[in-house]
Design an enzyme around this catalytic site. Structure first.
Site, PDB file in Angstrom:
ATOM      1  CG  HIS A 108      76.788  15.013  37.687  1.00 48.13           C
ATOM      2  ND1 HIS A 108      75.985  14.939  38.806  1.00 48.13           N
ATOM      3  CD2 HIS A 108      77.362  16.240  37.744  1.00 48.13           C
ATOM      4  CE1 HIS A 108      76.075  16.059  39.490  1.00 48.13           C
ATOM      5  NE2 HIS A 108      76.903  16.869  38.870  1.00 48.13           N
ATOM      6  CG  HIS A 151      79.707  18.899  41.547  1.00 47.02           C
ATOM      7  ND1 HIS A 151      79.103  18.426  40.407  1.00 47.02           N
ATOM      8  CD2 HIS A 151      80.926  18.305  41.605  1.00 47.02           C
ATOM      9  CE1 HIS A 151      79.922  17.587  39.797  1.00 47.02           C
ATOM     10  NE2 HIS A 151      81.040  17.499  40.511  1.00 47.02           N
ATOM     11  CG  HIS A 206      74.065  22.551  42.961  1.00 44.00           C
ATOM     12  ND1 HIS A 206      73.936  23.531  42.004  1.00 44.00           N
ATOM     13  CD2 HIS A 206      74.997  21.683  42.492  1.00 44.00           C
ATOM     14  CE1 HIS A 206      74.748  23.259  40.985  1.00 44.00           C
ATOM     15  NE2 HIS A 206      75.413  22.137  41.269  1.00 44.00           N
ATOM     16  CG  ASP A 210      74.574  18.612  41.053  1.00 46.68           C
ATOM     17  OD1 ASP A 210      75.785  18.657  41.355  1.00 46.68           O
ATOM     18  OD2 ASP A 210      74.150  18.784  39.896  1.00 46.68           O
TER      19      ASP A 210
END
Length: 182
Positions: free
Chosen positions: A63, A149, A147, A67
């Site tokens: 990732h 990021h 959300h 988040d």
């Protein structure tokens, strides 16, 4: 109320000389992490953050961001002073914003925005705690899970907004796992 920094109050001659606090409003200061960065989603406390930095994304990558879940339309705040380096829309990130910090050593990346703050343009100066956009689910984010990021990258000597070494924002925003203070 505004999310912009408050200007120092003017005083009449002979008035109380107690210094007034400058900077973001107290509501923003309650969400400042150990590195002095504001939690980039209004109303989110450090203890509610989840460390998703090393989570798998697809079969071949991690990732490299966290988040921050929040209702669609929740204000997104500049984590620090800096400038809007790039406003960009991509298939993966959707509506995104890249912010350079004042020394252009780091870039802060905000993705899956619903929209930008009114009037925001590339090159604009940002103040810590300023509203820059709103939480959404653009790009490859699930429409059912709005959300932000959020990522931080150490820039190379070329200062390319899209290219840097990922740094985990979780401990810098006050997350507790692996954080040893200051």
């Amino acid at each position: 109320p505004t999310s912009s920094p408050r200007a120092p109050a003017r005083r009449a001659p002979g008035a109380d000389s107690t210094p007034r606090r400058e900077g973001p409003p107290r509501s923003v200061m309650r969400t400042v992490g150990p590195a002095g960065l504001v939690i980039p989603v209004q109303g989110i406390a450090p203890e509610s953050l989840q460390d998703t930095f090393n989570d798998a994304r697809g079969q071949s990558r991690v990732h490299d961001a966290i988040d921050i879940m929040a209702p669609r339309g929740t204000p997104v705040l500049a984590v620090a002073d800096g400038t809007v380096e790039k406003l960009f829309t991509s298939a993966a990130g959707g509506i995104t914003l890249y912010q350079f910090e004042p020394d252009s050593r780091y870039v802060y990346y905000y993705a899956h925005l619903d929209r930008y703050a009114a009037g925001l343009e590339e090159g604009d100066t940002l103040r810590r705690g300023q509203v820059i956009g709103y939480v959404g689910s653009t790009g490859n984010a699930s429409p059912d899970a709005p959300h932000l990021h959020f990522a931080i990258f150490l820039l190379g000597p070329e200062k390319r907004w899209w290219d840097g070494t990922a740094i985990n924002p979780y401990p810098l925003l006050g997350g507790r796992r692996g954080w040893s203070g200051g």
